[in-house]
Design a protein around this motif. Sequence first.
Motif, PDB file in Angstrom:
ATOM      1  N   LEU A   1       0.383   4.619   1.305  1.00  0.00           N
ATOM      2  CA  LEU A   1      -0.398   5.553   2.119  1.00  0.00           C
ATOM      3  C   LEU A   1       0.563   6.348   2.994  1.00  0.00           C
ATOM      4  O   LEU A   1       0.921   5.920   4.089  1.00  0.00           O
TER       5      LEU A   1
ATOM      6  N   LEU B   1       0.830  -1.204   0.000  1.00  0.00           N
ATOM      7  CA  LEU B   1       0.000   0.000   0.000  1.00  0.00           C
ATOM      8  C   LEU B   1       0.863   1.252   0.000  1.00  0.00           C
ATOM      9  O   LEU B   1       1.920   1.287   0.649  1.00  0.00           O
TER      10      LEU B   1
ATOM     11  N   HIS C   1      -4.451   7.652  -4.652  1.00  0.00           N
ATOM     12  CA  HIS C   1      -4.537   7.589  -3.197  1.00  0.00           C
ATOM     13  C   HIS C   1      -5.920   7.122  -2.747  1.00  0.00           C
ATOM     14  O   HIS C   1      -6.040   6.442  -1.720  1.00  0.00           O
ATOM     15  N   LEU C   2      -6.947   7.460  -3.511  1.00  0.00           N
ATOM     16  CA  LEU C   2      -8.294   6.997  -3.179  1.00  0.00           C
ATOM     17  C   LEU C   2      -8.384   5.475  -3.296  1.00  0.00           C
ATOM     18  O   LEU C   2      -8.968   4.805  -2.425  1.00  0.00           O
TER      19      LEU C   2
ATOM     20  N   GLU D   1       2.356   8.606   5.616  1.00  0.00           N
ATOM     21  CA  GLU D   1       1.995   8.981   6.983  1.00  0.00           C
ATOM     22  C   GLU D   1       1.957  10.503   7.104  1.00  0.00           C
ATOM     23  O   GLU D   1       2.793  11.201   6.539  1.00  0.00           O
TER      24      GLU D   1
ATOM     25  N   LEU E   1      -7.136  -0.456   1.491  1.00  0.00           N
ATOM     26  CA  LEU E   1      -6.894  -0.562   2.931  1.00  0.00           C
ATOM     27  C   LEU E   1      -8.186  -0.893   3.678  1.00  0.00           C
ATOM     28  O   LEU E   1      -8.216  -1.762   4.553  1.00  0.00           O
ATOM     29  N   ARG E   2      -9.274  -0.209   3.327  1.00  0.00           N
ATOM     30  CA  ARG E   2     -10.563  -0.442   3.997  1.00  0.00           C
ATOM     31  C   ARG E   2     -11.114  -1.837   3.706  1.00  0.00           C
ATOM     32  O   ARG E   2     -11.936  -2.360   4.463  1.00  0.00           O
TER      33      ARG E   2
ATOM     34  N   ASN F   1      -5.854   3.372  -3.061  1.00  0.00           N
ATOM     35  CA  ASN F   1      -5.069   2.818  -1.957  1.00  0.00           C
ATOM     36  C   ASN F   1      -5.879   2.806  -0.658  1.00  0.00           C
ATOM     37  O   ASN F   1      -5.842   1.840   0.106  1.00  0.00           O
ATOM     38  N   GLU F   2      -6.614   3.889  -0.421  1.00  0.00           N
ATOM     39  CA  GLU F   2      -7.444   3.983   0.784  1.00  0.00           C
ATOM     40  C   GLU F   2      -8.550   2.934   0.761  1.00  0.00           C
ATOM     41  O   GLU F   2      -8.838   2.290   1.786  1.00  0.00           O
ATOM     42  N   MET F   3      -9.166   2.725  -0.392  1.00  0.00           N
ATOM     43  CA  MET F   3     -10.234   1.732  -0.505  1.00  0.00           C
ATOM     44  C   MET F   3      -9.700   0.306  -0.336  1.00  0.00           C
ATOM     45  O   MET F   3     -10.355  -0.546   0.274  1.00  0.00           O
TER      46      MET F   3
END
Length: 220
Positions: free
Chosen positions: A78, A76, A180-181, A80, A187-188, A183-185
């Motif tokens: 993401l 991922l 990035h969206l 920090e 992760l979720r 990657n965030e999805m």
Amino acid sequence: LACFMSFDKSGRKTGHRFARAIMRSAAKLSYEEAQAAIDGHPNGKAGPLLAGVLKPLWRAYAILGKGRDHRAPLELDLPERKLILDAHGLIERVVTPLRLDAHRLIEEFMIQANVAAAEELEAKKTPLLYRVHDQPSAEKLRTLAQFLKTVDQPFPLGQIVKPKHFNVLLSAVAGKDYQHLVNEMVLRTQAQATYAPDNIGHFGLALRRYCHFTSPIRRY
């Protein structure tokens, strides 16, 4: 407790041992100082350690990288975020610290020490708490696939999902506006990592056994 590990040239661990030890720090280098030295800009503290300590350390990291590439853990992207506060304790700005190879090096060595600890406790038939991470649920995968349709990215369902399937997706969206969206999805979509006495492996790290031997203070 110190963990001494041996690896072959392909990055496969060939052995380990644990011993009680005292560590004497030669320079107390920061991540940034170590990285600068490797990049050709050593300061007074790092200079004397470059040839005998830092370069061999980075060569060991390169070897472990081969093993990591082979097992293909979830990659991922993401960054920090760090909050900078002013004198009154209010948020002044938000910065994204640089992610250096020096950080990744220590991270990879810690992961391997954690694997060795789990193997050692298993070999001694000692009960232990594993750090486990289950694979994503079918419901979360369906939600991800529906979202990806909105950015014209395929994600076939019905397969035995592995971290490498997510990595292919993340590579496909690298550099795009919605990187990035996505990657965030992704992760979720992942399950929550937990501690458990029964080992189901660690999906994200692509490891069969894993426990937390290093830096437990962060978890407490």
